[in-house]
Design a protein around this motif. Structure first.
Motif, short mmCIF file in Angstrom:
data_model
loop_
_atom_site.label_atom_id
_atom_site.label_comp_id
_atom_site.label_asym_id
_atom_site.label_seq_id
_atom_site.Cartn_x
_atom_site.Cartn_y
_atom_site.Cartn_z
N TRP A 67 0.58 -1.69 0.09
CA TRP A 67 -0.31 -0.18 0.21
C TRP A 67 0.82 1.08 0.14
O TRP A 67 1.45 1.59 1.19
CB TRP A 67 -0.75 -0.12 1.35
N PRO A 68 0.68 2.29 -1.09
CA PRO A 68 1.32 3.68 -1.22
C PRO A 68 1.47 4.53 -0.17
O PRO A 68 0.33 4.20 0.95
CB PRO A 68 1.18 3.76 -2.41
N LYS A 69 2.14 5.46 0.19
CA LYS A 69 2.10 6.16 1.49
C LYS A 69 2.33 7.97 0.52
O LYS A 69 3.07 7.87 -0.47
CB LYS A 69 2.58 6.25 2.63
N ASP A 70 1.76 8.68 1.48
CA ASP A 70 2.14 9.90 0.58
C ASP A 70 3.47 10.39 0.77
O ASP A 70 4.30 10.36 2.01
CB ASP A 70 1.37 11.54 1.53
N LYS A 71 4.03 11.21 -0.44
CA LYS A 71 5.46 11.35 0.08
C LYS A 71 5.79 12.59 1.00
O LYS A 71 5.27 13.36 1.41
CB LYS A 71 6.04 11.72 -1.41
N LEU A 72 7.36 12.59 1.55
CA LEU A 72 7.24 13.23 3.13
C LEU A 72 7.92 15.03 2.24
O LEU A 72 6.48 15.52 2.52
CB LEU A 72 9.02 12.67 3.49
N ALA A 73 7.81 14.79 0.82
CA ALA A 73 8.12 16.26 0.51
C ALA A 73 7.03 16.71 0.05
O ALA A 73 6.19 18.14 -0.13
CB ALA A 73 8.78 16.50 -0.96
N THR A 74 5.68 16.30 -0.33
CA THR A 74 4.19 16.02 -0.78
C THR A 74 3.94 16.52 0.31
O THR A 74 2.99 18.59 0.26
CB THR A 74 3.58 15.52 -1.62
N ILE A 75 4.11 16.11 1.61
CA ILE A 75 3.65 16.67 3.24
C ILE A 75 4.29 17.99 3.64
O ILE A 75 3.36 18.82 3.74
CB ILE A 75 3.48 15.70 3.41
N LEU A 76 5.60 18.22 3.31
CA LEU A 76 6.07 19.00 3.89
C LEU A 76 6.26 20.36 3.14
O LEU A 76 5.96 21.45 3.74
CB LEU A 76 7.30 18.96 3.76
N GLN A 77 5.74 20.08 1.51
CA GLN A 77 5.16 20.83 0.96
C GLN A 77 3.80 21.54 0.88
O GLN A 77 3.51 23.05 1.13
CB GLN A 77 5.34 20.67 -0.70
N TYR A 78 2.62 21.14 1.59
CA TYR A 78 1.43 21.20 2.16
C TYR A 78 1.17 21.84 3.12
O TYR A 78 0.91 23.04 3.42
CB TYR A 78 0.77 19.84 1.74
N THR A 79 1.94 21.65 4.31
CA THR A 79 2.37 21.84 5.26
C THR A 79 2.58 23.38 5.23
O THR A 79 2.56 23.92 6.25
CB THR A 79 3.64 21.28 6.24
N TRP A 139 8.22 32.62 -3.91
CA TRP A 139 9.53 32.64 -4.55
C TRP A 139 10.57 30.76 -3.75
O TRP A 139 10.47 30.51 -4.35
CB TRP A 139 10.49 33.40 -4.29
N MET A 140 10.26 31.09 -2.32
CA MET A 140 11.56 29.82 -1.49
C MET A 140 10.21 28.78 -1.85
O MET A 140 10.31 27.88 -1.78
CB MET A 140 11.03 30.43 -0.05
N LEU A 141 8.39 29.03 -1.79
CA LEU A 141 8.06 27.42 -1.53
C LEU A 141 6.91 27.47 -3.31
O LEU A 141 7.35 26.27 -3.27
CB LEU A 141 7.06 28.46 -0.85
N THR A 142 8.24 28.71 -3.59
CA THR A 142 7.22 27.57 -5.64
C THR A 142 8.63 26.85 -6.73
O THR A 142 10.04 27.17 -5.97
CB THR A 142 7.13 29.41 -5.96
N ALA A 143 8.88 26.20 -7.08
CA ALA A 143 9.21 25.32 -7.91
C ALA A 143 9.76 26.25 -8.97
O ALA A 143 11.19 25.74 -9.43
CB ALA A 143 9.04 23.61 -8.06
N GLU A 144 8.76 26.74 -9.51
CA GLU A 144 9.48 27.31 -10.70
C GLU A 144 8.95 28.66 -10.70
O GLU A 144 7.24 29.40 -11.16
CB GLU A 144 8.70 27.31 -11.87
N PRO A 145 9.55 29.84 -10.09
CA PRO A 145 9.27 30.73 -9.79
C PRO A 145 9.49 31.42 -11.14
O PRO A 145 10.68 31.66 -11.83
CB PRO A 145 10.34 31.39 -8.47
N TYR A 146 8.83 32.63 -10.79
CA TYR A 146 8.48 33.87 -11.80
C TYR A 146 8.82 35.33 -11.61
O TYR A 146 7.72 35.70 -10.38
CB TYR A 146 7.16 33.96 -12.53
#
Length: 399
Positions: A67-79, A139-146
């Motif tokens: 059974w898969p789990k949510d990725k840590l990076a995704t959870i941290l990004q959400y947080t 900008w810090m939180l965005t993967a591809e900042p503009y």
């Protein structure tokens, strides 16, 4: 009756003596005596492992779908994006921002070097505006900042204070793009940055990109408000495009006349920007005898200015004499440190060498030209035509 009782007794006797024996072929009778056999009360219960069962050996387990789990990076990004469980408050004047300190420390050397971790950090509004910090944190939180052009200066100043190297590099990618910052856009960015010490390098780069637009800039109030060192940097450039070198002299006087009592102290430094060797000989003789503008005459009468003009007249005269003696023609030779030359059709005093209409150029003519430029469309500078220095031929005014 007696007979029945007798038969019953015989039957009971026969049942009591009947036995059936089962023999285990592997049983060793000698090794197992009656004395070693435990009673039912003494028998110990054994576990499955003691019985020999292996809990880790499950057939097909390795092939079972996990059974898969949510990725840590995704959870941290959400947080961090939803500002959950924030650890630090940033205060800028009356604005407060709930942030995660680790996010700030990843990008900002300012936050990384905090010796103590406080609950709140106050930032100076003159260096980090609330709008700039909000954009920086996004900008810090965005993967591809503009980066938006509107706030590029605010961001650069804030990034310089917070020492965010990656954001500064991102800003420089924008500043280095000549298509984005050249001529008009470079001049506008300079005006935005001229009072910020952290933008010295950016400002100098923008000044070097003002070429054909320099005459339009000279006609503005922003030009009159230039600091003296910025004026020197601009007018010392070989890239500025002019109808004639005389315009540099007039731009200097125009700038000084805006606050003559204060700015006359910079005269000896500013005179180094004027390339008298690029001026027509007839003009230097004319301006000494015929010019009537009071401040221009005061400037020309300064010992340093007068000495440089005299030296230029001597050099040009000597060159003309050599041409007559040795049969050379210095008219078509390139003058050291010359500018870029243009022809603006709205400039009444622009004439080619030998034109009979080249009678005079006065400061009042330059002022009239500045007024004309103020009335022109914003793209008028794009109509300026490049010409060669000391071009001889039919003048445009005769065509």
């Amino acid at each position: 009756m007696d007979e029945l009782m007798r038969l019953s007794a015989q039957s009971a006797k026969s049942r009591s003596t009947f036995t059936m024996n089962f023999t285990n072929p592997r049983f060793n009778e000698d090794a197992f005596s009656n004395e070693d056999t435990p009673s039912s009360a003494e028998c110990k219960n054994r576990s499955l492992i003691e019985f020999g069962y292996n809990f880790e050996d499950v057939q097909g387990w390795s092939k079972m779908k996990q059974w898969p789990k949510d990725k840590l990076a995704t959870i941290l990004q959400y947080t961090v994006e939803l500002h959950l469980k924030t650890t630090l408050v940033i205060k800028i004047r009356n604005s407060y921002f709930n942030c995660h300190l680790p996010v700030l420390q990843v990008y900002s050397q300012f936050f990384m070097e905090l010796e103590e971790i406080p609950m709140m950090v106050t930032l100076p509004e003159d260096l980090v505006t609330p709008k700039a910090f909000m954009i920086i944190y996004k900008w810090m939180l965005t993967a591809e900042p503009y980066l938006d052009r509107t706030h590029i200066v605010e961001l650069f100043i804030a990034a310089s204070y917070l020492r965010i190297k990656q954001l500064l590099a991102h800003c420089w990618i924008c500043f280095d793009d000549v298509q984005c910052f050249n001529e008009v856009t470079a001049c506008i960015l300079y005006v935005e940055t001229r009072y910020h010490p952290s933008l010295d390098i950016v400002r100098n780069v923008m000044l070097t990109r003002i070429q054909k637009f320099v005459l339009i800039f000279a006609a503005t109030r922003d030009f009159l408000e230039l600091p003296h060192n910025h004026l020197i940097y601009l007018l010392s450039s070989s890239s500025i495009a002019l109808n004639t070198e005389c315009e540099v002299l007039y731009m200097v006087v125009r700038w000084m006349s805006h606050d003559w009592s204060t700015r006359r102290a910079y005269a000896l430094k500013i005179v180094e920007c004027i390339r008298f060797n690029c001026m027509p000989l007839w003009y230097m003789l004319f301006v000494r005898r015929e010019e009537t503008h009071e401040l221009l005459l005061q400037f020309l009468n300064l010992n340093e200015v007068n000495g440089k003009m005299t030296e230029a007249i001597t050099n040009i005269t000597s060159s003309m004499y050599d041409d007559q003696i040795f049969g050379t023609n210095s008219t078509h030779k390139d003058t050291p440190h010359e500018r870029k030359w243009i022809h603006d059709q709205s400039c009444d005093y622009h004439h080619l060498i030998g034109c009979p209409n080249s009678l005079e150029i006065r400061y009042e003519h330059f002022q009239a030209y500045m007024w004309k430029l103020q009335q022109k469309p914003v793209d008028h500078w794009t109509t300026f035509k490049s010409v060669e220095f000391n071009t001889v031929g039919p003048c445009h005014c005769m065509r």
